[in-house]
Design a protein around this motif. Structure first.
Motif, PDB file in Angstrom:
ATOM      1  N   THR A 171       0.835  -1.195   0.000  1.00 27.52           N
ATOM      2  CA  THR A 171       0.000   0.000   0.000  1.00 27.52           C
ATOM      3  C   THR A 171       0.873   1.248   0.000  1.00 27.52           C
ATOM      4  O   THR A 171       1.951   1.276   0.593  1.00 27.52           O
ATOM      5  CB  THR A 171      -0.922   0.018   1.235  1.00 27.52           C
ATOM      6  OG1 THR A 171      -0.115  -0.038   2.410  1.00 27.52           O
ATOM      7  CG2 THR A 171      -1.876  -1.163   1.215  1.00 27.52           C
ATOM      8  N   GLU A 172       0.403   2.280  -0.733  1.00 30.92           N
ATOM      9  CA  GLU A 172       1.037   3.603  -0.778  1.00 30.92           C
ATOM     10  C   GLU A 172       2.477   3.547  -1.288  1.00 30.92           C
ATOM     11  O   GLU A 172       3.315   4.355  -0.916  1.00 30.92           O
ATOM     12  CB  GLU A 172       0.987   4.269   0.596  1.00 30.92           C
ATOM     13  CG  GLU A 172      -0.434   4.490   1.105  1.00 30.92           C
ATOM     14  CD  GLU A 172      -0.469   5.149   2.453  1.00 30.92           C
ATOM     15  OE1 GLU A 172       0.617   5.369   3.031  1.00 30.92           O
ATOM     16  OE2 GLU A 172      -1.572   5.446   2.940  1.00 30.92           O
ATOM     17  N   PHE A 211      -9.883  -4.215   0.933  1.00 34.80           N
ATOM     18  CA  PHE A 211     -10.717  -3.769   2.044  1.00 34.80           C
ATOM     19  C   PHE A 211     -11.152  -2.319   1.834  1.00 34.80           C
ATOM     20  O   PHE A 211     -10.387  -1.489   1.346  1.00 34.80           O
ATOM     21  CB  PHE A 211      -9.969  -3.893   3.371  1.00 34.80           C
ATOM     22  CG  PHE A 211      -9.753  -5.321   3.800  1.00 34.80           C
ATOM     23  CD1 PHE A 211     -10.765  -6.029   4.430  1.00 34.80           C
ATOM     24  CD2 PHE A 211      -8.541  -5.952   3.565  1.00 34.80           C
ATOM     25  CE1 PHE A 211     -10.566  -7.345   4.827  1.00 34.80           C
ATOM     26  CE2 PHE A 211      -8.336  -7.261   3.954  1.00 34.80           C
ATOM     27  CZ  PHE A 211      -9.359  -7.969   4.589  1.00 34.80           C
ATOM     28  N   GLU A 213     -11.786   1.284   3.200  1.00 34.35           N
ATOM     29  CA  GLU A 213     -10.998   2.020   4.183  1.00 34.35           C
ATOM     30  C   GLU A 213     -11.692   2.042   5.547  1.00 34.35           C
ATOM     31  O   GLU A 213     -12.887   2.317   5.648  1.00 34.35           O
ATOM     32  CB  GLU A 213     -10.763   3.448   3.687  1.00 34.35           C
ATOM     33  CG  GLU A 213      -9.768   4.231   4.515  1.00 34.35           C
ATOM     34  CD  GLU A 213      -9.449   5.572   3.904  1.00 34.35           C
ATOM     35  OE1 GLU A 213      -8.646   6.302   4.498  1.00 34.35           O
ATOM     36  OE2 GLU A 213     -10.004   5.882   2.833  1.00 34.35           O
ATOM     37  N   GLU A 214     -10.892   1.713   6.577  1.00 33.29           N
ATOM     38  CA  GLU A 214     -11.340   1.710   7.973  1.00 33.29           C
ATOM     39  C   GLU A 214     -12.538   0.788   8.203  1.00 33.29           C
ATOM     40  O   GLU A 214     -13.472   1.105   8.949  1.00 33.29           O
ATOM     41  CB  GLU A 214     -11.674   3.134   8.430  1.00 33.29           C
ATOM     42  CG  GLU A 214     -10.469   4.079   8.395  1.00 33.29           C
ATOM     43  CD  GLU A 214     -10.824   5.473   8.874  1.00 33.29           C
ATOM     44  OE1 GLU A 214     -12.031   5.694   9.161  1.00 33.29           O
ATOM     45  OE2 GLU A 214      -9.912   6.309   8.964  1.00 33.29           O
ATOM     46  N   GLU A 216     -13.741  -3.756   7.772  1.00 31.84           N
ATOM     47  CA  GLU A 216     -13.323  -5.117   7.472  1.00 31.84           C
ATOM     48  C   GLU A 216     -14.064  -5.687   6.269  1.00 31.84           C
ATOM     49  O   GLU A 216     -13.935  -6.871   5.961  1.00 31.84           O
ATOM     50  CB  GLU A 216     -13.558  -6.006   8.702  1.00 31.84           C
ATOM     51  CG  GLU A 216     -12.706  -5.600   9.907  1.00 31.84           C
ATOM     52  CD  GLU A 216     -12.891  -6.544  11.078  1.00 31.84           C
ATOM     53  OE1 GLU A 216     -13.716  -7.493  10.952  1.00 31.84           O
ATOM     54  OE2 GLU A 216     -12.233  -6.341  12.106  1.00 31.84           O
ATOM     55  N   GLU A 244      -4.258   1.764  -2.233  1.00 31.27           N
ATOM     56  CA  GLU A 244      -4.487   2.654  -1.098  1.00 31.27           C
ATOM     57  C   GLU A 244      -4.980   1.923   0.144  1.00 31.27           C
ATOM     58  O   GLU A 244      -4.853   2.438   1.255  1.00 31.27           O
ATOM     59  CB  GLU A 244      -5.477   3.747  -1.501  1.00 31.27           C
ATOM     60  CG  GLU A 244      -4.926   4.637  -2.624  1.00 31.27           C
ATOM     61  CD  GLU A 244      -5.876   5.748  -3.004  1.00 31.27           C
ATOM     62  OE1 GLU A 244      -7.074   5.633  -2.697  1.00 31.27           O
ATOM     63  OE2 GLU A 244      -5.408   6.736  -3.612  1.00 31.27           O
ATOM     64  N   THR A 245      -5.587   0.744  -0.009  1.00 33.64           N
ATOM     65  CA  THR A 245      -5.999  -0.070   1.144  1.00 33.64           C
ATOM     66  C   THR A 245      -5.494  -1.484   0.929  1.00 33.64           C
ATOM     67  O   THR A 245      -5.224  -1.887  -0.219  1.00 33.64           O
ATOM     68  CB  THR A 245      -7.537  -0.074   1.293  1.00 33.64           C
ATOM     69  OG1 THR A 245      -8.125  -0.664   0.118  1.00 33.64           O
ATOM     70  CG2 THR A 245      -8.072   1.333   1.485  1.00 33.64           C
TER      71      THR A 245
END
Length: 729
Positions: A171-172, A211, A213-214, A216, A244-245
């Motif tokens: 990620t990122e 997933f 973001e933030e 499950e 990103e996730t």
């Protein structure tokens, strides 16, 4: 060396004598050949001009020819480096690959141009879904030169493909996939330059399964595209992206299949003229260039902080020596010794630390900081010598270098006795150089660095040192290699030798410095290339040069706009209609809006003021032939021969047989159909023919011929042919 021809080989008297002897054969009525005749005076005048022209031509040197090229706005081309793609495999863990990492193929050195992030992911599945069908092309993706349609034959909206990996992406962190498209040989494609606008014919959307973001929950998430070199799968290139996730594994097709991490690409706006055919999706495929960097300059800008850390992302910083310079003014640098250099084990880069304990004061913000990295064996060769203060000094370079990579410095001392270095600008000649300009010229033929004479170009100060701070070697044509030849990692590189490397495509583009003969041919071709849309031929030629599109046919209709009646009796002044047919496998090739927009933007700088251009797609008139054909008995069951002849005649695109295709706006005469059927061996005669046409703008005449608009083409319908044996009539 070939002997230089003597062009001044005829004297004035010889030219006059030959001209006078030719008079009876060209002008028998001319009988007075005495000196008082005005014609003899003209012969003597032109003989004198010819003799003088021969004299000047005989004195034309290579230097003169270079000046003539400059007057035409061009120059001799430099040596060029070959470029290719390199695939790395057998990676155990992710790592950075430094710019300047060297690889060897056929004794030639190739380098990476930029820093790349290598990943250990393996592509295990390639699935193509169009309509209700899903096909597995994983085996084809692993084979060389086996291409497949990633969106099906039509690339309709909603068609998609999936790429399944054994590991998730980070990620990122910017990562990339290399997409090698199959290139049809029918019409070459010119890739757009950076300053040329290109509008893709279709648009795709990339997603990954991960997933939300933030939370499950997992679903198909939009992929953040950093840079799409493929322009929505229009060309081969890299797709640079970020996750990103975190990704989540899942199965596709079957619940009993292995869990994998997936990327998905979907057609959201259809319009491809040619459905993309992919030869291979691959990770860790990077661009390389045939060059050997001996010294490189890395530029930074001071932040003004007491401790500054510079990250040198170049292989020479690890295997070579480092020198640090601090900028004073434009082109002037101090040598800086208060620094520490150490390798960062986490990133693999060389870190140069300028700490406040080693500095009397902090480096002001915005000040240029330069790190020079050079090979250890180049330490002596980079010192070219010492200036003697005389005009026209020459220094020999022991390397065959790329001129555009060369950077020269000379030393001097300030009032405090501290050594400083001055940059010198590389120029083609000293024609526009003043006495204070730090200009230097590189003579590629003799590998010499040449300075000015204090009238055109500054002379280096006496006793100052002259050195090279940046240069790259290049082998020219020797760098053009076949696929799978670049297979070695050069010694002393930070890359593990356990990694396997190869070039899946050939290295191309390497060439020697241009000769004067080649330059003359190039200039002649450039002079014949249109630069303004004045004639219909100019427009057609310019459209076929448009970047990123394959144009099969162009038809320019002057003083016409679509819908104008009774053309050409009635005309639209100042308007031009251009009909463009794309290269396509479709029965009726139609350009997309992106295709037309690309051409329109390309043509705009060439358009004459006051001229209105209408760029349109062709209209298609579908012609169905109904015929009763009397044949020899052996041909009765071979109706397909007649159908193939009609398909060949009524086709909008050029074919391999005659390279033409039906002419724009040409009436379909029954006589054309009679002629093509009668020319088939075994056909006795055509008993009856009638034509049926479908399409807007057509008109069927009383005799049965089909008139079509000037912007229209024809294509074949389903022909109805009745074959009757001659014996049965």
């Amino acid at each position: 060396m070939l002997p230089i021809p003597n062009l001044d080989d005829r004297r004035y008297a010889d030219i006059v004598s030959k001209a006078r002897k030719s008079i009876p054969s060209y002008f028998p009525a001319w009988t007075d050949e005495n000196a008082h005749d005005p014609g003899i005076t003209f012969i003597e005048l032109f003989a004198w001009l010819t003799e003088m022209q021969q004299y000047y031509l005989n004195r034309t040197s290579l230097a003169h020819e270079k000046k003539f090229l400059k007057l035409l706005g061009t120059r001799l081309g430099d040596r060029q480096a070959a470029v290719s793609e390199l695939h790395l495999s057998e990676l155990v863990k992710p790592r950075r690959l430094m710019a300047g990492t060297k690889f060897i193929g056929n004794e030639q050195v190739f380098e990476t141009v930029n820093t790349h992030w290598l990943i250990a992911n393996q592509m295990e599945k390639v699935l193509v879904q169009h309509g209700h069908e899903t096909q597995d092309y994983s085996a084809a993706n692993s084979s060389a030169k086996v291409s497949f349609d990633v969106f099906g034959a039509e690339a309709e909206s909603g068609n998609r493909f999936f790429l399944g990996m054994n590991q998730p992406f980070f990620t990122e962190v910017a990562q990339s996939i290399y997409i090698q498209l199959a290139d049809p040989d029918a019409i070459p494609l010119r890739l757009p330059a950076q300053d040329e606008a290109f509008v893709p014919s279709a648009r795709v959307e990339w997603t990954y399964y991960g997933f939300v973001e933030e939370s499950e929950e997992a679903q198909w998430m939009p992929l953040h595209i950093v840079n799409d070199e493929t322009a929505h799968l229009s060309f081969s290139g890299r797709l640079h992206f970020q996750i990103e996730t975190p990704m989540k594994p899942r199965t596709l097709l079957s619940a009993f299949d292995q869990m994998r991490y997936w990327l998905c690409c979907t057609v959201v706006e259809e319009g491809y003229e040619l459905s993309p055919r992919v030869e291979q999706f691959s990770f860790n495929t990077i661009p390389i260039v045939q060059q050997d960097t001996r010294s490189v300059v890395l530029e930074f800008t001071s932040t003004g902080e007491g401790t500054q850390q510079l990250e040198l992302m170049h292989e020479l910083s690890l295997s070579g020596l480092i020198e640090v310079q601090l900028g004073l003014e434009e082109g002037c640098f101090y040598e800086w010794e208060a620094y520490e250099a150490q390798r960062d084990e986490q990133t693999g880069a060389m870190q140069v630390i300028l700490s406040h304990e080693q500095l009397p004061v902090a480096i002001p913000a915005g000040r240029r900081i330069r790190c020079i990295c050079y090979a250890r064996e180049f330490e002596e060769d980079r010192r070219l010598g010492t200036s003697n203060g005389l005009p026209g000094q020459q220094f020999e370079i022991t390397e065959h270098v790329l001129p555009q990579s060369l950077m020269i410095q000379t030393s001097a001392y300030d009032d405090a006795g501290k050594r400083i270095w001055w940059d010198w600008e590389l120029v083609d000649d000293f024609d526009h150089s003043g006495p204070s300009d730090r200009h230097v010229r590189y003579d590629a033929d003799q590998d010499l660095i040449v300075f000015g004479n204090h009238e055109q170009g500054l002379i280096p100060q006496v006793h100052c040192e002259v050195r090279v701070v940046q240069c790259r070697r290049c082998a020219g044509e020797a760098g053009n290699l076949s696929p799978h030849v670049i297979t070695e990692i050069a010694p002393d590189q930070s890359l593990s030798t356990a990694i396997q490397v190869t070039n899946p495509v050939p290295s191309v583009g390497g060439r020697e410095a241009e000769t004067m003969k080649e330059a003359k041919l190039r200039v002649l071709a450039d002079l014949n290339r249109p630069t303004r849309m004045v004639t219909a031929e100019d427009m057609a030629a310019l459209i076929k040069q448009a970047p990123g599109v394959r144009v099969a046919r162009v038809h320019v209709i002057p003083q016409y706009r679509k819908g104008l009646m009774h053309y050409p009796r009635r005309k639209a002044a100042g308007e031009m209609t251009i009909v463009v047919v794309p290269y396509s496998h479709q029965k009726k090739p139609v350009p997309s809006q992106g295709f037309l927009s690309t051409i329109r933007k390309y043509l705009e700088p060439y358009r004459l003021l006051g001229t209105e251009i209408h760029l349109i797609a062709p209209a298609y008139i579908e012609i169905t032939v109904h015929a009763v054909v009397i044949t020899e008995p052996h041909l009765v069951q071979q109706k397909e021969k007649v159908e193939q002849a009609l398909y060949h005649l009524l086709t909008p695109l050029p074919d391999a047989q005659d390279g033409k295709g039906w002419a724009f706006g040409r009436t379909v005469y029954k006589g054309d159909i009679f002629g093509v059927i009668n020319s088939i061996p075994g056909v006795t005669y055509v008993q009856e023919i009638w034509l049926e046409a479908q399409g807007r703008g057509m008109l069927q005449e009383e005799g049965g011929d089909i008139r079509i608009p000037p912007y229209a083409l024809v294509c074949s319908g389903v022909h109805q042919i009745d074959m009757i044996s001659r014996a049965d009539t």
